[in-house]
Structures are given as C-alpha cells and as structure tokens.
Design a protein around this motif. Structure first.
Motif, PDB file in Angstrom:
ATOM      1  N   GLY A   1      -3.235   1.851 -17.349  1.00  0.00           N
ATOM      2  CA  GLY A   1      -3.055   2.583 -16.113  1.00  0.00           C
ATOM      3  C   GLY A   1      -3.824   3.883 -16.064  1.00  0.00           C
ATOM      4  N   ILE A   2      -3.664   4.590 -14.961  1.00  0.00           N
ATOM      5  CA  ILE A   2      -4.399   5.828 -14.733  1.00  0.00           C
ATOM      6  C   ILE A   2      -4.124   6.844 -15.830  1.00  0.00           C
ATOM      7  CG2 ILE A   2      -4.675   7.782 -13.145  1.00  0.00           C
ATOM      8  CD1 ILE A   2      -3.928   5.841 -10.871  1.00  0.00           C
TER       9      ILE A   2
ATOM     10  N   ALA B   1      -0.097   0.159 -13.269  1.00  0.00           N
ATOM     11  CA  ALA B   1      -1.230   0.828 -12.631  1.00  0.00           C
ATOM     12  C   ALA B   1      -1.155   2.339 -12.823  1.00  0.00           C
ATOM     13  CB  ALA B   1      -1.265   0.479 -11.141  1.00  0.00           C
ATOM     14  N   LEU B   2       0.046   2.887 -12.872  1.00  0.00           N
ATOM     15  CA  LEU B   2       0.208   4.330 -13.007  1.00  0.00           C
ATOM     16  C   LEU B   2       0.085   4.794 -14.455  1.00  0.00           C
ATOM     17  CD1 LEU B   2       3.134   4.835 -10.467  1.00  0.00           C
ATOM     18  CD2 LEU B   2       0.775   5.602 -10.180  1.00  0.00           C
TER      19      LEU B   2
ATOM     20  N   ASP C   1       3.035  -1.984 -10.426  1.00  0.00           N
ATOM     21  CA  ASP C   1       2.893  -0.599  -9.990  1.00  0.00           C
ATOM     22  C   ASP C   1       3.010   0.352 -11.187  1.00  0.00           C
ATOM     23  OD1 ASP C   1       2.432   1.034  -7.715  1.00  0.00           O
ATOM     24  OD2 ASP C   1       4.505   1.708  -7.772  1.00  0.00           O
TER      25      ASP C   1
ATOM     26  N   TRP D   1      -7.652   6.816  -4.190  1.00  0.00           N
ATOM     27  CA  TRP D   1      -6.913   5.622  -4.600  1.00  0.00           C
ATOM     28  C   TRP D   1      -7.648   4.311  -4.368  1.00  0.00           C
ATOM     29  CZ3 TRP D   1      -2.750   5.976  -7.662  1.00  0.00           C
ATOM     30  CH2 TRP D   1      -2.221   7.260  -7.821  1.00  0.00           C
TER      31      TRP D   1
ATOM     32  N   ALA E   1       0.309  10.866  -6.075  1.00  0.00           N
ATOM     33  CA  ALA E   1       1.516  10.186  -6.536  1.00  0.00           C
ATOM     34  C   ALA E   1       2.267  11.180  -7.413  1.00  0.00           C
ATOM     35  CB  ALA E   1       1.175   8.927  -7.327  1.00  0.00           C
TER      36      ALA E   1
ATOM     37  N   VAL F   1      -5.385  -4.387 -13.818  1.00  0.00           N
ATOM     38  CA  VAL F   1      -5.666  -3.121 -13.144  1.00  0.00           C
ATOM     39  C   VAL F   1      -6.897  -2.493 -13.796  1.00  0.00           C
ATOM     40  CG1 VAL F   1      -4.831  -0.765 -12.780  1.00  0.00           C
ATOM     41  CG2 VAL F   1      -3.279  -2.700 -12.467  1.00  0.00           C
TER      42      VAL F   1
ATOM     43  N   THR G   1       1.081   2.753  -5.413  1.00  0.00           N
ATOM     44  CA  THR G   1      -0.346   2.510  -5.585  1.00  0.00           C
ATOM     45  C   THR G   1      -0.929   1.755  -4.397  1.00  0.00           C
ATOM     46  OG1 THR G   1       0.229   0.557  -6.905  1.00  0.00           O
ATOM     47  CG2 THR G   1      -0.305   2.587  -8.090  1.00  0.00           C
TER      48      THR G   1
ATOM     49  N   ALA H   1      -4.746   1.580  -2.894  1.00  0.00           N
ATOM     50  CA  ALA H   1      -5.431   0.872  -3.972  1.00  0.00           C
ATOM     51  C   ALA H   1      -6.125  -0.374  -3.433  1.00  0.00           C
ATOM     52  CB  ALA H   1      -4.443   0.485  -5.072  1.00  0.00           C
TER      53      ALA H   1
ATOM     54  N   LEU I   1      -8.837   2.576  -7.459  1.00  0.00           N
ATOM     55  CA  LEU I   1      -7.910   1.827  -8.318  1.00  0.00           C
ATOM     56  C   LEU I   1      -7.943   0.369  -7.875  1.00  0.00           C
ATOM     57  CD1 LEU I   1      -5.555   1.580 -10.389  1.00  0.00           C
ATOM     58  CD2 LEU I   1      -4.002   2.125  -8.496  1.00  0.00           C
TER      59      LEU I   1
END
Length: 427
Positions: free
Chosen positions: A281-282, A270-271, A267, A371, A320, A409, A180, A185, A374
């Motif tokens: 997260g995303i 965040a994902l 990380d 990104w 990613a 995040v 990220t 990010a 983010l």
C-alpha cells in the motif's frame, strides 16, 4: 424459446423431480408405477431441454461473434441488467440443491466463466451486485458467526425471517467507506494475466544552443509498474432456513457481508498493505515521503504535505485521514491569535481539497495525494464456493460459504503521495 426461458423451465422440471423423489409411494421406499412413469417423462423432458439449451447458447454466442461487438459488461446492456438482478441467496440455495428458482443466477455465472476465460471453483458473482448499495458505505465490519433462523438471542438470522417482516427496514452493520475508490483511484477490471505498465522514469533533456551548435543527445528512461494477482477471502456460515425462507433482505445482507468484507480488505491493503501476501500500500511504499510530522497538528503541516506532492510535479486531489486526527484538526485553530477558523473547517474538506476519514487508516495518519495514480486491478469477480458438507456446519444443517477475490494495488508515481504517520493516537 429464449435461453433464459429454457433455463427457467428446466429448473421447474428439476423441482418436480426432487419433489417426486422426496415422497415415494411404492414398496421399500421406491416409486410406485405411476410415479415411475412420471419420473421417466420428466427425465425425458429435461434431457430434451438440455439439448435445446446447448443449441441456444451456441446461437447466442454465434450472434455475438458475427455482430463483431465487444463481449464485455460495459457494452452489453442486457447482460448488465441481468447482473444487476443477480441474487446471491438464490445462487447459494441453488448450489445446495434446493427448489429455489435460480435460472438467472446459473445463466449469469456461466456467462461470467466464459467471459473470464477461466473456470471458477465456486459460483461466479458479478461485481455489479455490490454497486446497488450506497457508494459511501461499501465496506463491512462483520463477525465470523453463523446466521440462523432461530430467536435473535441465538443468531441474527432470526431478525430476517417471520411474518410481517419489513425487509425494506433492515438495519445494516456500521461500515467504513472505501476511501481509495471514492477519492478517485484508477480501477482496472477484467484482468487475466500479469500486468506490466510502462512508466517514463526520466524524460529526454532539452537545452539551449548557439547557432550551428549540436544538441546534446539524451534518451528517455522507462521502468514498469507491475500488477500481480493476489488473493483475499472470507468464510461465513449460514443456516439452510435463512437461505430458503427469508425475504429479499437476506440477499442484501449476503451482498454486504461477503463482497463488502473483501472490498474492505482491498481498501486497507491499498492504504497500508505490507506487500508480503497482500499488495503493497501507499504507506508501505518506501518512495512515499513520510517526513512531515503531525505530532502537533497544524495548518502549516497540512500545506507541508501539499508542498511535497506539488514539488514532485504532481498535484493533490484529496486527503485520506484517520477519524481521530480529523477531529483533532477540526478543533485546532489555524493560528494562535484567537482566529475563529480551524485547520479543518468542514467534515469533508481540508485546505480546499476533499478529505475522507476511514478507520482503515493507521492511527494518527493522513495521506495527501493525486489518487488517480493509485491503481487497483481485479482479476476476477467474487468467487463463492458453497460447502454444505463441512463437518461443523453439516452437523447443524448449515452451509459454509467461502468468498475469494483476486486483486492487486500499485502506485503509478509514488511521488504523487505524501503522508504523516505520527499524529494523535499513533503508536
């Protein structure tokens, strides 16, 4: 005398006091007359130094304020250098009362506490120490076990103590990248309160009108992107010998094992963080489009993801991707006519965009996105709490160490991301 010199002198005197008390020569385990006199002299010198240190700190703070300079790590180059040289192992050894010189670490930790405007439960560690490592390998997969100074079969600490040890050749554990941050990010440091970032939800409308006709009024609509403190932590255990006898390689391992493990957690959150105790997260954000299928990976599917982002008036800055899906794309022809080109022709690029693989991604998943939308916010540096009295470590002469980090995040625009979650290897 400068503040740092005063602190170093105080540490040397403290070491002399400990050595004196450790070897009493009088009756009944007490100090003899000569030792008592020396103790009184050392005590007087330390008390005098404490007053000088207090005055030196006041003068330094007064100078900063009178100069009107921002007191933060980005503008204070001298403090930045001190943070870069901060040693986690010396800070820990000093916290358990060893004779290790930790004047720099104590001074930097005190300054961090003052700058953050809040007290830490343990030892504040500047995040700069984690930037000394290669940026492509910041995250740790470590076992929750004690590092000891016995033979390697009994603990990995034995590999970092001994004569002729080559600290420069220490072999680190395998690490997954913090994709990220590497993809761009937006990182916000030094937060102290809840953060609400205004976001334009709907723009004011424009329109064409005939001469002398009125425009239709419209108002922009705003909402907020929120960042709220969330905490993640790790517990590790180290032997006293490792902290006091090893060469600088131990500091590299401490840096990697504590900070990188927490960074890995951020990380992963965040994902695909679930949003309960951890950040959302995303992939857990319901506004992120996951309608594209990668069940049969193809060149078309990749550009379908790009289309979703660009049709939302954003742009793709990178991908990613889970390693297994990446390798599938590297073996998949773009077209079925025997063309020698593959969907992913190079390891770090997909359809002309940067593409980074990480095991932090769920199996079979890929994210396309812009990104910088983010946001990763940090409320604290790494807070290390050292406990040499925890029952199990204490019985073995070891030290328990807890590392805590506060972060959150958020997505500035969820429409800036699109994902497929059903690729090879998915549940």
């Amino acid at each position: 005398m400068k503040l740092r010199e005063l602190l170093q002198r105080r540490d040397r005197l403290s070491t002399d006091v400990r050595s004196l008390l450790a070897s009493p020569s009088g009756e009944n385990g007490d100090l003899d007359a000569e030792q008592s006199a020396k103790f009184d002299t050392l005590k007087s010198e330390i008390e005098n130094l404490d007053q000088q240190i207090q005055r030196a700190r006041f003068v330094e703070d007064m100078d900063r304020r009178s100069a009107g300079e921002p007191n933060d790590q980005s503008t204070d180059s001298e403090f930045e250098r001190e943070c870069q040289q901060f040693s986690i192992s010396r800070a820990i050894a000093g916290a358990i009362g060893s004779s290790v010189d930790h004047a720099r670490e104590r001074e930097v930790s005190a300054e961090l506490s003052r700058r953050h405007g809040s007290s830490f439960q343990g030892v504040p560690v500047p995040m700069q120490v984690f930037q000394r490592r290669a940026s492509r390998s910041e995250l740790a997969r470590i076992e929750r076990r004690a590092l000891t100074s016995t033979a390697p079969a009994s603990g990995p600490g034995g590999n970092i103590i001994g004569t002729d040890h080559r600290g420069d050749l220490t072999i680190d554990v395998l690490r997954s990248r913090m994709v990220t941050a590497e993809l761009g990010a937006t990182v916000i440091d030094g937060l102290q309160s809840n953060i609400d970032i205004p976001r334009l939800k709907d723009s004011a409308a424009t329109g064409w009108v005939a001469e002398n006709q009125a425009l239709t009024a419209s108002d922009p609509q705003f909402d907020q992107v929120q960042l709220r403190p969330k905490h993640c932590g790790a517990l590790v255990e180290f032997s006293r010998n490792v902290l006091m006898q090893s060469n600088p390689a131990i500091d590299q391992l401490l840096t990697a094992d504590m900070g990188a493990l927490l960074a890995r957690s951020i990380d992963g959150a965040a994902l695909e963080g679930g949003g309960t105790n951890e950040p959302q997260g995303i992939l857990s954000n319901g506004a992120v489009d996951t309608s594209i299928s990668m069940a049969t990976p193809s060149w078309v599917s990749v550009f379908d993801l790009v289309d979703l982002v660009e049709e939302a008036d954003s742009m793709v800055s990178g991908f990613a991707i889970r390693p297994k899906l990446k390798n599938t794309l590297r073996k998949t022809p773009r077209v079925a006519s025997g063309d020698a080109s593959f969907v992913m022709d190079s390891d770090g690029s997909l359809a002309g965009y940067p593409a980074l693989a990480s095991t932090q991604m769920p199996a079979g998943s890929i994210i396309a996105g812009y990104w910088p939308d983010l946001l990763i916010g940090y409320w604290s540096t790494l807070d290390l709490l050292i406990n040499p009295y925890a029952s199990e470590p204490y019985s073995k002469g070891n030290v328990a160490i807890r590392g805590m980090l506060t972060a959150d995040v958020a997505l500035r625009h969820p429409e800036s991301f699109a994902a497929a979650i059903d690729g090879p290897g998915s549940p």
